[in-house]
Design an enzyme around this catalytic site. Structure first.
Site, PDB file in Angstrom:
ATOM      1  N   ASN A  10       0.874  -1.172   0.000  1.00 52.44           N
ATOM      2  CA  ASN A  10       0.000   0.000   0.000  1.00 52.44           C
ATOM      3  C   ASN A  10       0.914   1.226   0.000  1.00 52.44           C
ATOM      4  O   ASN A  10       1.433   1.615   1.048  1.00 52.44           O
ATOM      5  CB  ASN A  10      -0.895  -0.043   1.244  1.00 52.44           C
ATOM      6  CG  ASN A  10      -1.864   1.123   1.320  1.00 52.44           C
ATOM      7  OD1 ASN A  10      -1.789   2.055   0.518  1.00 52.44           O
ATOM      8  ND2 ASN A  10      -2.754   1.084   2.289  1.00 52.44           N
ATOM      9  N   ARG A  94      -2.523  -2.020  -3.537  1.00 54.69           N
ATOM     10  CA  ARG A  94      -3.723  -1.201  -3.372  1.00 54.69           C
ATOM     11  C   ARG A  94      -3.611  -0.028  -4.338  1.00 54.69           C
ATOM     12  O   ARG A  94      -2.621   0.709  -4.314  1.00 54.69           O
ATOM     13  CB  ARG A  94      -3.811  -0.673  -1.949  1.00 54.69           C
ATOM     14  CG  ARG A  94      -4.967   0.271  -1.781  1.00 54.69           C
ATOM     15  CD  ARG A  94      -5.002   0.883  -0.413  1.00 54.69           C
ATOM     16  NE  ARG A  94      -6.153   1.746  -0.299  1.00 54.69           N
ATOM     17  CZ  ARG A  94      -6.166   2.887   0.391  1.00 54.69           C
ATOM     18  NH1 ARG A  94      -5.097   3.275   1.036  1.00 54.69           N
ATOM     19  NH2 ARG A  94      -7.255   3.607   0.457  1.00 54.69           N
ATOM     20  N   HIS A 183     -12.537   3.260  -0.310  1.00 55.49           N
ATOM     21  CA  HIS A 183     -12.561   2.252   0.765  1.00 55.49           C
ATOM     22  C   HIS A 183     -13.291   0.987   0.314  1.00 55.49           C
ATOM     23  O   HIS A 183     -13.787   0.222   1.146  1.00 55.49           O
ATOM     24  CB  HIS A 183     -13.300   2.747   2.032  1.00 55.49           C
ATOM     25  CG  HIS A 183     -12.634   3.856   2.777  1.00 55.49           C
ATOM     26  ND1 HIS A 183     -13.354   4.869   3.388  1.00 55.49           N
ATOM     27  CD2 HIS A 183     -11.337   4.116   3.030  1.00 55.49           C
ATOM     28  CE1 HIS A 183     -12.515   5.707   3.978  1.00 55.49           C
ATOM     29  NE2 HIS A 183     -11.273   5.268   3.775  1.00 55.49           N
ATOM     30  N   ARG A 244     -11.197  15.955   6.970  1.00 52.21           N
ATOM     31  CA  ARG A 244     -11.967  16.376   5.794  1.00 52.21           C
ATOM     32  C   ARG A 244     -13.381  16.778   6.197  1.00 52.21           C
ATOM     33  O   ARG A 244     -13.976  16.146   7.068  1.00 52.21           O
ATOM     34  CB  ARG A 244     -12.055  15.244   4.763  1.00 52.21           C
ATOM     35  CG  ARG A 244     -10.720  14.837   4.202  1.00 52.21           C
ATOM     36  CD  ARG A 244     -10.876  13.748   3.138  1.00 52.21           C
ATOM     37  NE  ARG A 244      -9.647  12.995   3.056  1.00 52.21           N
ATOM     38  CZ  ARG A 244      -9.577  11.662   3.007  1.00 52.21           C
ATOM     39  NH1 ARG A 244     -10.681  10.923   3.014  1.00 52.21           N
ATOM     40  NH2 ARG A 244      -8.410  11.070   2.944  1.00 52.21           N
TER      41      ARG A 244
END
Ligand code: AMP
Length: 401
Positions: A10, A94, A183, A244
């Site tokens: 990742n 990923r 996700h 966020r």
């Protein structure tokens, strides 16, 4: 010798997380993290789980992703788990943005690389780092299958009514503006694990998955397929997150430009890095926020209330989207650990068949578990996510023998 190991990578802009798994029993042989790549204070932490060894740390400058992966390869080799081993079947990467095209994990070739690159304008922070990770891994083991597992893939089943924004169609198509969702690997894994917890097949259950980590997203999953999700063109939309904003009137942006005289980049930073919980109360860690609330801190309480209000709105919205809900599943750092968040999110929703049992909600553990009262109409569950295992499983299903 059969090849049963999968290395999961990742790659972020300044970090690489990795896990080496043996797919015969899905066990983890080694896990680790390289962070602050490109800085003087880079750090590699490696834990050789197979040998039960102690974690090892290297500190000091690691210039780039290539140097980082080489250092990881050395650490693995020290444990007899080197990347040159014939037991390594593949590397699973990923990849954050797969656009509309990639609906499933994909063996990487030059056309796939070109498409991931073409998607950089819609994922400027993530796809370049993912590409660097892939290219570096390819250079280390050119003969080995490399598989891209996309964060967006699970959401490609959304109907157009959920995926399209109500803006001019031509403009949207020209700029590839639509809801992609993120996700996805976690939503896929957790929705399936929730069905298993209920003793049912994924096709037979409707689940609302709440992935609440530093980034947060909700999804509505009908019969194993995603029909709506809260993140959009980018991971900025939807729930209140650590840093966020999630949903807000898009006109806030024009206002900040015209009246606040802020630049595009300043607004981007404001909404992605300085908003959400950290913008509301100065902390983005839910543990710290709860501690402050316990001390009577009103700012932290308001941040928590805003977070919960948004979460509850999404539960209600996805209840309506699905029509029938069998389970609500909480996952990721906050979802798995913060009992007060779970309790507050479903408080007052008894008429919808949703409730949390206080004693069950207080139990901590690594296993999927129900926290709703016995005989509840809708199951409420805590289902720890495992994105690395899901990436390894999908990779191995594609290339393993
Ligand atoms: P993730 O992005 O899934 O790794 O989640 C990270 C976030 O989980 C942290 O920023 C915390 O807000 C939250 N978190 C982790 N552990 C706990 C805990 N024990 N209680 C409350 N929140 C937690």
């Amino acid at each position: 010798m059969s090849s049963t190991r999968v290395l999961v990578l990742n790659s972020g802009s300044s970090s690489v997380k990795y896990q080496l798994l043996d797919m015969r029993d899905s066990s983890r042989l080694a896990v680790g993290l390289v962070e602050r790549i490109g800085e003087e204070t880079s750090r590699l932490k490696h834990t050789p789980l197979a040998s039960g060894g102690e974690s090892r740390e290297r500190t000091g400058p690691i210039a780039d992703h290539e140097a980082a992966l080489k250092a990881v390869a050395e650490e693995l080799a020290n444990d007899g788990l080197g990347l040159d081993s014939p037991e390594l079947a593949a590397i699973g990467h990923r990849v954050v943005h797969g656009g509309k095209l990639f609906t499933a994990p994909t063996v990487i070739d030059s056309a796939v690389l070109a498409e991931i690159e073409r998607l950089i304008p819609v994922a400027p922070l993530h796809n370049p780092a993912n590409l660097t990770g892939i290219r570096t891994a390819q250079a280390l083991r050119p003969d080995l299958p490399q598989v891209a597992v996309f964060d967006t893939a699970f959401h490609t089943t959304m109907p157009e009514s959920a995926a399209r924004y109500a803006i001019d169609v031509k403009t949207a198509d020209e700029h590839r503006i639509r809801r992609y969702g993120f996700h996805g690997t976690s939503h896929a894994y957790v929705s399936r694990a929730t069905a298993k917890l209920l003793g049912k097949a994924p096709e037979d259950v409707n689940v609302i998955v709440l992935h609440l980590g530093n980034g947060a997203s909700a999804s509505a999953v009908r019969g194993g397929k995603c029909v709506d999700t809260s993140m959009g063109l980018t991971p900025l939309e939807g729930l209140v997150m650590g840093t966020r904003s999630g949903d807000m009137d898009p006109a806030v942006i024009f206002h900040l430009m015209r009246v606040g005289k802020m630049s595009t980049d300043e607004i981007d930073t404001l909404l992605n890095k300085k908003s959400g919980l950290i913008g509301l109360c100065g902390d983005n860690d839910m543990r710290e926020i709860r501690r402050r609330i316990d001390e009577g801190d009103e700012e932290a309480q308001l941040a928590f209330d805003i977070y919960i209000h948004r979460l509850k709105k999404y539960i209600g919205a996805y209840y309506a989207v699905l029509g029938r809900v069998d389970a609500v599943a909480f996952t990721a750092g906050v979802g798995e650990n913060a009992g007060p968040v779970r309790e507050a999110a479903v408080a007052g929703l008894e008429e919808l068949g949703l409730a949390v049992d206080g004693a069950l909600n207080a139990v901590r553990g690594e296993e999927p578990r129900l926290i709703s009262p016995a005989h509840a109409r809708v199951a409420v569950a805590v289902v720890p996510t495992d994105e690395e295992l899901e990436i390894a499983t999908q990779t191995y299903a594609l290339v393993g023998q």
